[in-house]
Design a protein around this motif. Sequence first.
Motif, PDB file in Angstrom:
ATOM      1  N   SER A   1     -19.800   0.408  29.860  1.00 38.54           N
ATOM      2  CA  SER A   1     -19.086  -0.545  29.002  1.00 38.54           C
ATOM      3  C   SER A   1     -20.051  -1.067  27.946  1.00 38.54           C
ATOM      4  O   SER A   1     -21.254  -1.173  28.198  1.00 38.54           O
ATOM      5  N   LYS A   2     -19.489  -1.394  26.795  1.00 42.28           N
ATOM      6  CA  LYS A   2     -20.357  -1.878  25.715  1.00 42.28           C
ATOM      7  C   LYS A   2     -19.811  -3.165  25.132  1.00 42.28           C
ATOM      8  O   LYS A   2     -18.595  -3.370  25.072  1.00 42.28           O
ATOM      9  N   LEU A   3     -20.708  -3.993  24.698  1.00 41.70           N
ATOM     10  CA  LEU A   3     -20.318  -5.261  24.083  1.00 41.70           C
ATOM     11  C   LEU A   3     -21.340  -5.581  22.995  1.00 41.70           C
ATOM     12  O   LEU A   3     -22.549  -5.523  23.241  1.00 41.70           O
ATOM     13  N   VAL A   4     -20.835  -5.888  21.801  1.00 44.18           N
ATOM     14  CA  VAL A   4     -21.746  -6.278  20.709  1.00 44.18           C
ATOM     15  C   VAL A   4     -21.359  -7.677  20.253  1.00 44.18           C
ATOM     16  O   VAL A   4     -20.178  -7.966  20.032  1.00 44.18           O
ATOM     17  N   ILE A   5     -22.340  -8.541  20.161  1.00 42.62           N
ATOM     18  CA  ILE A   5     -22.096  -9.926  19.738  1.00 42.62           C
ATOM     19  C   ILE A   5     -23.027 -10.262  18.583  1.00 42.62           C
ATOM     20  O   ILE A   5     -24.212  -9.896  18.604  1.00 42.62           O
ATOM     21  N   ASP A   6     -22.473 -10.965  17.608  1.00 39.82           N
ATOM     22  CA  ASP A   6     -23.269 -11.373  16.444  1.00 39.82           C
ATOM     23  C   ASP A   6     -23.027 -12.864  16.215  1.00 39.82           C
ATOM     24  O   ASP A   6     -21.895 -13.279  15.958  1.00 39.82           O
ATOM     25  N   PHE A   7     -24.063 -13.651  16.374  1.00 35.49           N
ATOM     26  CA  PHE A   7     -23.956 -15.088  16.100  1.00 35.49           C
ATOM     27  C   PHE A   7     -24.420 -15.352  14.666  1.00 35.49           C
ATOM     28  O   PHE A   7     -25.465 -14.839  14.248  1.00 35.49           O
ATOM     29  N   THR A   8     -23.667 -16.167  13.955  1.00 30.68           N
ATOM     30  CA  THR A   8     -24.067 -16.529  12.590  1.00 30.68           C
ATOM     31  C   THR A   8     -24.799 -17.863  12.624  1.00 30.68           C
ATOM     32  O   THR A   8     -24.324 -18.826  13.238  1.00 30.68           O
ATOM     33  N   SER A   9     -25.952 -17.892  11.969  1.00 26.33           N
ATOM     34  CA  SER A   9     -26.702 -19.152  11.894  1.00 26.33           C
ATOM     35  C   SER A   9     -26.744 -19.621  10.442  1.00 26.33           C
ATOM     36  O   SER A   9     -26.386 -18.880   9.528  1.00 26.33           O
ATOM     37  N   GLU A  10     -27.164 -20.843  10.263  1.00 29.97           N
ATOM     38  CA  GLU A  10     -27.391 -21.341   8.908  1.00 29.97           C
ATOM     39  C   GLU A  10     -28.638 -22.216   8.927  1.00 29.97           C
ATOM     40  O   GLU A  10     -29.069 -22.679   9.987  1.00 29.97           O
ATOM     41  N   ILE A  11     -29.180 -22.456   7.742  1.00 27.27           N
ATOM     42  CA  ILE A  11     -30.342 -23.336   7.663  1.00 27.27           C
ATOM     43  C   ILE A  11     -29.855 -24.768   7.868  1.00 27.27           C
ATOM     44  O   ILE A  11     -28.895 -25.204   7.228  1.00 27.27           O
ATOM     45  N   SER A  12     -30.498 -25.476   8.779  1.00 29.24           N
ATOM     46  CA  SER A  12     -30.102 -26.879   8.952  1.00 29.24           C
ATOM     47  C   SER A  12     -31.306 -27.791   8.736  1.00 29.24           C
ATOM     48  O   SER A  12     -32.441 -27.421   9.049  1.00 29.24           O
ATOM     49  N   LYS A  13     -31.014 -28.954   8.168  1.00 32.13           N
ATOM     50  CA  LYS A  13     -32.061 -29.956   7.938  1.00 32.13           C
ATOM     51  C   LYS A  13     -31.998 -30.944   9.091  1.00 32.13           C
ATOM     52  O   LYS A  13     -30.942 -31.479   9.396  1.00 32.13           O
ATOM     53  N   LYS A  14     -33.117 -31.192   9.741  1.00 33.02           N
ATOM     54  CA  LYS A  14     -33.127 -32.060  10.922  1.00 33.02           C
ATOM     55  C   LYS A  14     -34.204 -33.118  10.781  1.00 33.02           C
ATOM     56  O   LYS A  14     -35.051 -33.033   9.877  1.00 33.02           O
ATOM     57  N   PHE A  15     -34.186 -34.071  11.714  1.00 35.47           N
ATOM     58  CA  PHE A  15     -35.162 -35.163  11.668  1.00 35.47           C
ATOM     59  C   PHE A  15     -35.918 -35.258  12.989  1.00 35.47           C
ATOM     60  O   PHE A  15     -35.338 -35.130  14.059  1.00 35.47           O
ATOM     61  N   THR A  16     -37.209 -35.536  12.887  1.00 34.09           N
ATOM     62  CA  THR A  16     -38.025 -35.747  14.088  1.00 34.09           C
ATOM     63  C   THR A  16     -37.798 -37.173  14.594  1.00 34.09           C
ATOM     64  O   THR A  16     -37.143 -37.988  13.927  1.00 34.09           O
ATOM     65  N   VAL A  17     -38.375 -37.480  15.754  1.00 34.28           N
ATOM     66  CA  VAL A  17     -38.249 -38.823  16.330  1.00 34.28           C
ATOM     67  C   VAL A  17     -38.766 -39.869  15.337  1.00 34.28           C
ATOM     68  O   VAL A  17     -38.203 -40.955  15.208  1.00 34.28           O
ATOM     69  N   ASP A  18     -39.844 -39.523  14.595  1.00 36.10           N
ATOM     70  CA  ASP A  18     -40.388 -40.485  13.626  1.00 36.10           C
ATOM     71  C   ASP A  18     -39.839 -40.263  12.212  1.00 36.10           C
ATOM     72  O   ASP A  18     -40.487 -40.610  11.229  1.00 36.10           O
ATOM     73  N   LYS A  19     -38.641 -39.660  12.144  1.00 37.47           N
ATOM     74  CA  LYS A  19     -37.851 -39.581  10.900  1.00 37.47           C
ATOM     75  C   LYS A  19     -38.470 -38.716   9.816  1.00 37.47           C
ATOM     76  O   LYS A  19     -38.203 -38.904   8.637  1.00 37.47           O
ATOM     77  N   GLU A  20     -39.292 -37.764  10.213  1.00 34.29           N
ATOM     78  CA  GLU A  20     -39.710 -36.766   9.226  1.00 34.29           C
ATOM     79  C   GLU A  20     -38.657 -35.656   9.201  1.00 34.29           C
ATOM     80  O   GLU A  20     -37.906 -35.468  10.169  1.00 34.29           O
ATOM     81  N   VAL A  21     -38.649 -34.897   8.097  1.00 36.19           N
ATOM     82  CA  VAL A  21     -37.656 -33.833   7.943  1.00 36.19           C
ATOM     83  C   VAL A  21     -38.261 -32.499   8.382  1.00 36.19           C
ATOM     84  O   VAL A  21     -39.445 -32.249   8.137  1.00 36.19           O
ATOM     85  N   TYR A  22     -37.450 -31.692   9.053  1.00 39.69           N
ATOM     86  CA  TYR A  22     -37.856 -30.300   9.266  1.00 39.69           C
ATOM     87  C   TYR A  22     -36.627 -29.412   9.160  1.00 39.69           C
ATOM     88  O   TYR A  22     -35.488 -29.906   9.129  1.00 39.69           O
ATOM     89  N   PHE A  23     -36.877 -28.126   9.069  1.00 37.81           N
ATOM     90  CA  PHE A  23     -35.785 -27.184   8.849  1.00 37.81           C
ATOM     91  C   PHE A  23     -35.748 -26.158   9.981  1.00 37.81           C
ATOM     92  O   PHE A  23     -36.780 -25.791  10.544  1.00 37.81           O
ATOM     93  N   GLN A  24     -34.542 -25.734  10.293  1.00 42.01           N
ATOM     94  CA  GLN A  24     -34.355 -24.795  11.391  1.00 42.01           C
ATOM     95  C   GLN A  24     -33.337 -23.743  10.969  1.00 42.01           C
ATOM     96  O   GLN A  24     -32.349 -24.072  10.311  1.00 42.01           O
ATOM     97  N   ASN A  25     -33.588 -22.499  11.350  1.00 42.09           N
ATOM     98  CA  ASN A  25     -32.609 -21.438  11.114  1.00 42.09           C
ATOM     99  C   ASN A  25     -32.253 -20.836  12.463  1.00 42.09           C
ATOM    100  O   ASN A  25     -33.065 -20.130  13.054  1.00 42.09           O
ATOM    101  N   GLY A  26     -31.047 -21.111  12.957  1.00 41.47           N
ATOM    102  CA  GLY A  26     -30.690 -20.646  14.300  1.00 41.47           C
ATOM    103  C   GLY A  26     -31.681 -21.209  15.304  1.00 41.47           C
ATOM    104  O   GLY A  26     -31.959 -22.409  15.316  1.00 41.47           O
TER     105      GLY A  26
END
Length: 663
Positions: free
Chosen positions: A553-578
Amino acid sequence: MRKTGLSTNMEHPKKYFILGLLSICFLQLKNKVMAQSDVKNPFQKIKSIPPALQTLPFYAVQPSGWLKMELQKNLNGFTGHLDSLVPDLILNDAIYGAKRLSKQVKSKNLGAISAEGDWQVQFLWWNSETQCNWLDGYIRTAILLNNKKHIAKAGKIVDALLATQDKDGYLGIYDPELRYKFDNENGELWAKTTLLRAILGWYEYKKDPQVLIAIERAVDNVMKAYPIDQSSPFHTINPNAGGLTHGLAFTDVLEQLAKITRKNQYIDYCLFLYKDFSKQVINEDAQYAKLIDPSISLMGHGVHTYEHFRSVLAAYYASGNPEMKNALTNFLRKIENVTTASGGPVSDEFIGGRKGNGLLGYEFCSLHELMIGWIDLLEKSADNQYAEKAEHIFFNAALGNTHPTESAICYLKQDNSFQLTGGNNGDTTDKHQTRYRYSPVHKEAAVCCIPNAGRIVPYFIQNMWMKDGQGLVAALLGPSILNTSLSNTPVSITETTEYPFENIFAFQIAAKSPIRFTLKIRKPQWAIAVKSSLPFKEVNGFLVFDQVWNQSSKLVIDFTSEISKKFTVDKEVYFQNGPLVLCHEIIASQQITKSYTIAGLHESTYQAIQPISYQYSNGQYTPKPNNCCSVWMTNPISGKQELLVLKPLARTILRQVSFKTIP
Ligand SMILES: [Zn+2]
């Protein structure tokens, strides 16, 4: 990893001073929290809670792709050679056998820089940790790579260790006149923990009943010497007793043994150990009375705090007591507060009440211990946010701490690494500080992180697949091959992917005969869309495929990610992709400070060609190929905007992950 009590005393006066301050803080808190702990009995067993998922025996999941290459790099490098890199700590110190600690022992080579101190022989447990944490990673790495030569060597080491077992079952580092008779720092339970974790891995592979008997005899010997509710294994007259309190991790052994033997006595003993640990006057964050007070920040030695997280989990699930659940909930909040963008928790030895930020170091040992904690909570709760946390710390903090091409890690590293020259970002205040740089040994500090760097990859791999009542669960994603059985039907699943560097997965499911079961694939929380070659239902964060599976049996899965802007505990900005945290990579020059006789093994420092701490002023960001993104940032020296390309933090050396925001 073992920098408390004696070690602090024996090494750096500065750290000893800090420890003294921490002790005062802890003692001031003690009266307040002890009063609260008496209100209800949180240690009363109500009804143990079975885990929502079941882990598979070690070796059911094997690595492929980049995970296999990472293991091979370790086996070719520090994991395959640590014994000969520090022969005095491993090969020449039979601490479990001929060189067990007795009153006759007057000194021991422990690797680290040492000085005169007020110590006793029972304190000298360090080499047991170095030896057995190394052995645990070595055994698992050799087996997962099916390397016959190294498997044979691992087998000989295990046989030699098992041969040290006394008639009464005792396996450990103390001779009869010292064992189980302590009122101060000692490594009795910790030395057994590191040893038995390794031997349990070996047993799961070999399935030799004699090995299991030896493990049970060793554990039963502890339970006899420290009878439940009638002894005090964590009693100490000294509140700074790092080896003693490491020993709470004996719950790792008890829980694994309970899974294998299905004997509840081992689970009950976890609750007893945590109860006794909580009763003592010791400087540890995970004591119940401290956890239930949300105003008490994490203060202690980081790696202890993060490994004790698993023991608190064990105690809650053993008791089913809601009071314990409150403690656990608070613990989770406290850990959240000290966690940086990469998932690394503050632990430049001590946490010291500080919140996570990009400039604070985390110890490699802490990354391993906390990752296992997240996996443990995932197994017990089936809540997929904890799988996400385990992946996050492994793919970002750990891969971002591991040298991209050489077999070396930093003992301490930060998200924002502008210099790796020994001290934190070039700090030279402490002349003995060597932890912020790459080494395959780190002997000057302690040989603790390298053994754990050899454990983290196999532990991630062995937990990628789990079972539930209906079928199989792909909990942690990545290239792997699963071999198991369901209702006595052999089933194998090959997961082909470059994840986390790509988000496409091809699963090949091969059942020996057609069989219906549910296949659950974890849907990452960052996924904004899912494409699947087969129909599914989404339930509690998992894609659920319920059908008859046949021989191919076969299964193919593709998750789509996007760039997100996030904040650290001390309110600095960082970026994440998936799953990948992004960073601005800083060009660096390497200086090799020592080469070992084993080809390719070096110690080295890195200096930035042009270290600039960029700032973010709400500029636009745009996705770029290879998980990258471009962002407008402010150069604080020129005052001008520059377009930076951020890339995955994994496999970088110098970098900036989080950015101060300016209007
Ligand atoms: Zn360490």
